[in-house]
Design a protein around this motif. Structure first.
Motif, short mmCIF file in Angstrom:
data_model
loop_
_atom_site.label_atom_id
_atom_site.label_comp_id
_atom_site.label_asym_id
_atom_site.label_seq_id
_atom_site.Cartn_x
_atom_site.Cartn_y
_atom_site.Cartn_z
N GLN A 177 37.48 42.34 26.78
CA GLN A 177 38.10 41.10 26.30
C GLN A 177 39.45 40.85 26.96
N ALA A 178 39.78 41.61 27.99
CA ALA A 178 41.05 41.41 28.69
C ALA A 178 40.97 40.18 29.58
N ASN A 179 42.12 39.69 30.02
CA ASN A 179 42.16 38.55 30.92
C ASN A 179 41.72 38.97 32.32
N TRP A 180 41.07 38.05 33.03
CA TRP A 180 40.61 38.34 34.38
C TRP A 180 41.73 38.23 35.39
N LYS A 181 41.62 39.03 36.44
CA LYS A 181 42.50 38.93 37.60
C LYS A 181 41.62 38.72 38.83
N PHE A 182 42.01 37.78 39.69
CA PHE A 182 41.19 37.39 40.83
C PHE A 182 41.88 37.74 42.14
N TYR A 183 41.06 38.13 43.15
CA TYR A 183 41.59 38.54 44.44
C TYR A 183 40.69 38.01 45.57
N PRO A 184 41.26 37.71 46.75
CA PRO A 184 40.47 37.25 47.90
C PRO A 184 39.86 38.43 48.65
N ALA A 185 38.78 38.96 48.15
CA ALA A 185 38.16 40.14 48.75
C ALA A 185 36.64 40.03 48.62
N GLN A 186 35.93 40.85 49.41
CA GLN A 186 34.47 40.85 49.39
C GLN A 186 33.97 42.29 49.34
N PRO A 187 33.41 42.73 48.22
CA PRO A 187 32.97 44.12 48.08
C PRO A 187 31.62 44.36 48.73
#
Length: 288
Positions: free
Chosen positions: A268-278
């Motif tokens: 239920q935590a807030n999301w963090k977004f990054y410009p990456a491709q796994p």
């Protein structure tokens, strides 16, 4: 942190308080049947955990938590339950989840003219990583790692059926690792409702590494042209460790401006977004 991009579970601030919240998650229609590996999260905060195979859970108190915080308890295939954090201080507290009614699965007749396609990244390099450290041996601190999520956004350029999921594990020092595979719809650029009611888990044994594949054909998962989805993994459990500074690792390209990953520390935590491709991809069968 392993790197400045992706937060590792071992880098989370860990509480020093001795108090903890605990309880058990059971099936609503049975007196004692557990809901194994249910997610317990404090709404909007990086607090919570994952229940064990018997539905039991415990997580530590911290200064950011207050008695009136909302706790959301979820299980795949069950309706979420909401309660107040202070209720988890009651001895032997039990949470009962009601099954979510599911529509009968449609019989899928695939078109004759299908073409194999790949959604995602098949490469195995990258300077960014997601995972947890094997050197954290304290049981309380190990519990704080449970429930973290890591996902990547995919867009289908065609109508397709999903054959399998693939993830590349670069390093794995544990005797056993348990992960949950999740598919989310995308609403307003963020993960929303789950697309599959099935609890799909990956269990890696004895330092298993390399490409890991899960057959998804039994689930009749289908994407339409232009549909955006999130494919995610949730950390459920790990057993054993080897000495030294070793990590469980899934690599990602960084930067990758046309792609995005998200992380969150708890369910239920807030999301963090990054410009990456796994190194995650789907094998699909497409048609026009």
């Amino acid at each position: 942190m392993r790197l400045s991009l992706l937060l590792l579970a071992c880098s989370l601030p860990l509480p020093l308080l001795a108090q903890s919240f605990r309880g058990r998650v059971l099936h609503a229609d049975s007196t004692a049947a557990p809901v194994p590996f249910a997610s317990i999260g404090v709404k909007g905060k990086a607090a919570g955990t994952i229940a064990d195979a018997q539905g039991r859970f415990r997580f530590s108190d911290s200064p950011e938590l207050v008695a009136t915080d909302s706790v959301i308890v979820t299980g795949v295939g069950y309706r979420p339950a909401r309660l107040l954090l202070e209720q988890l201080r009651q001895p032997g507290f039990t949470i009962r989840l009601k099954p979510q009614p599911q529509a009968l699965r449609e019989v899928v007749v695939r078109p004759r003219q299908l073409r194999p396609q790949v959604l995602g990244r098949t490469g195995t390099g990258g300077v960014a990583h997601w995972g947890v450290s094997s050197i954290v041996k304290d049981s309380i601190r190990r519990r704080e790692m449970l429930g973290s999520e890591f996902g990547t956004f995919l867009t289908s350029s065609y109508n397709c059926y999903v054959d399998n999921f693939n993830v590349y594990v670069q390093a794995n020092p544990f005797r056993q690792v348990r992960l949950r595979l999740l598919f989310y719809a995308v609403r307003n650029g963020r993960p929303a409702e789950q697309l599959l009611p099935a609890d799909i888990q990956l269990v890696l044994a004895e330092q298993q590494r390399g490409w890991i594949t899960i057959d998804l054909r039994p689930y009749n998962l289908q994407f339409s042209e232009g549909q955006k989805v999130v494919v995610a993994l949730q950390w459920l459990d790990a057993v054993g460790q080897t000495p030294g500074y070793q990590f469980f690792d899934i690599p990602a390209l960084l930067p990758s401006p046309l792609h995005r990953v998200y992380t969150r520390n708890k369910s239920q935590a807030n999301w963090k977004f990054y410009p990456a491709q796994p190194s995650i991809y789907l094998n699909v069968q497409s048609w026009k």
